[in-house]
Write an enzyme that holds these catalytic residues in place. Structure first.
Site, PDB file in Angstrom:
ATOM      1  N   TYR A   1       0.738  -1.201  -0.085  1.00 56.34           N
ATOM      2  CA  TYR A   1      -0.019   0.145  -0.017  1.00 56.34           C
ATOM      3  C   TYR A   1       0.840   1.403  -0.269  1.00 56.34           C
ATOM      4  CZ  TYR A   1      -3.429   3.354   1.836  1.00 56.34           C
ATOM      5  OH  TYR A   1      -4.155   4.627   1.904  1.00 56.34           O
TER       6      TYR A   1
ATOM      7  N   LYS B   1       0.930   4.078  -2.918  1.00 58.27           N
ATOM      8  CA  LYS B   1       0.680   5.614  -2.674  1.00 58.27           C
ATOM      9  C   LYS B   1       1.547   6.540  -2.740  1.00 58.27           C
ATOM     10  CE  LYS B   1      -3.892   5.482  -1.693  1.00 58.27           C
ATOM     11  NZ  LYS B   1      -5.173   5.823  -2.671  1.00 58.27           N
TER      12      LYS B   1
END
Length: 248
Positions: free
Chosen positions: A157, A161
């Site tokens: 993640y 991002k």
């Protein structure tokens, strides 16, 4: 002299010209639905997602089983049938997963996060080079936790991002965008969704950002009110039920 009588098609075109156009990537998720709902009354909304959103005026459906690059020509063709000028392009597609570098499925998780966050943002940026208006607004969805700190317990993640943040940084140079356009990245902490409530039932939900409040903020910026400067990263803080941007 006979008076001019507009055809139904001409009337429709004149009415359509009165609206601004929004292109939202991920308009079928929790935040995406709120964005579509906020813009719908006064804007014409086109949703690009894996599923229809009945509240959107137009839906362009992507097949998650087919490589995105092969679908882009068809996406462009469908977009141009609607309009070639969008006053706002907003990417709210994404997802979350935990896990560290030692996990055996880290490669699968990284691929999933890349598909959900990076590819969708890359698509938004690419479309902006073609269809964003001179003073248009381009919005990416990053993550406050990733922007501020290392994320070893949710590595895939964090990597995805970070890629979104980097993409926004580069597009804010506006070398391929209109010079008067604005690129903004929102950095939510935790969004108040049913999935997040189920996953963290003991959390203080009052500190979470309601999707509707985020959508209202984006609508205000798109309408030209209190719009951030180009290249801004907006940390979305929650105070008394309202979402307040803190610019980093």
């Amino acid at each position: 002299v006979d008076s001019f009588k507009a055809t139904q098609s001409q009337v429709s075109k004149m009415m359509a010209s009165q609206y601004k156009h929004l292109l939202v990537i991920g308009g079928s998720g929790n935040l995406g639905k709120a964005v579509v709902r906020a813009f719908n009354p006064t804007w014409k909304v086109t949703n690009i997602a894996h599923n229809d959103n009945e509240e959107s005026h137009n839906n362009i459906i992507l097949n998650p089983k087919i490589q995105l690059s092969t679908q882009v020509p068809g996406v462009l063709e469908q977009i141009e049938k609607i309009t070639k000028s969008y006053e706002a392009i907003i990417c709210v597609a994404g997802g979350w997963t935990g896990g560290s570098i030692k996990d055996k499925d880290i490669f699968d998780k990284f691929e999933l996060m890349t598909n959900q966050s990076v590819y969708s943002s890359l698509l938004a940026g690419h479309l902006a080079t073609k269809y964003l208006t001179n003073t248009g607004l381009l919005v990416f969805t990053g993550a406050a936790s990733v922007f501020k700190d290392p994320t070893p317990s949710m590595l895939a993640y964090g990597l995805a991002k970070s890629g979104v943040h980097t993409l926004a940084l580069n597009l804010a140079k506006r070398e391929e965008l209109n010079i008067d356009s604005t690129v903004v990245t929102i950095l939510p902490e935790t969004i108040d969704t049913p999935e997040n409530r189920e996953g963290m039932p003991n959390a203080d939900f009052s500190k979470w950002a309601p999707p509707e409040k985020i959508a209202d903020l984006l609508k205000m910026w798109a309408d030209g009110k209190n719009r951030p400067i180009n290249g801004s990263y907006a940390l979305l803080k929650v105070a008394n039920g309202s979402v307040v941007p803190e610019f980093l």
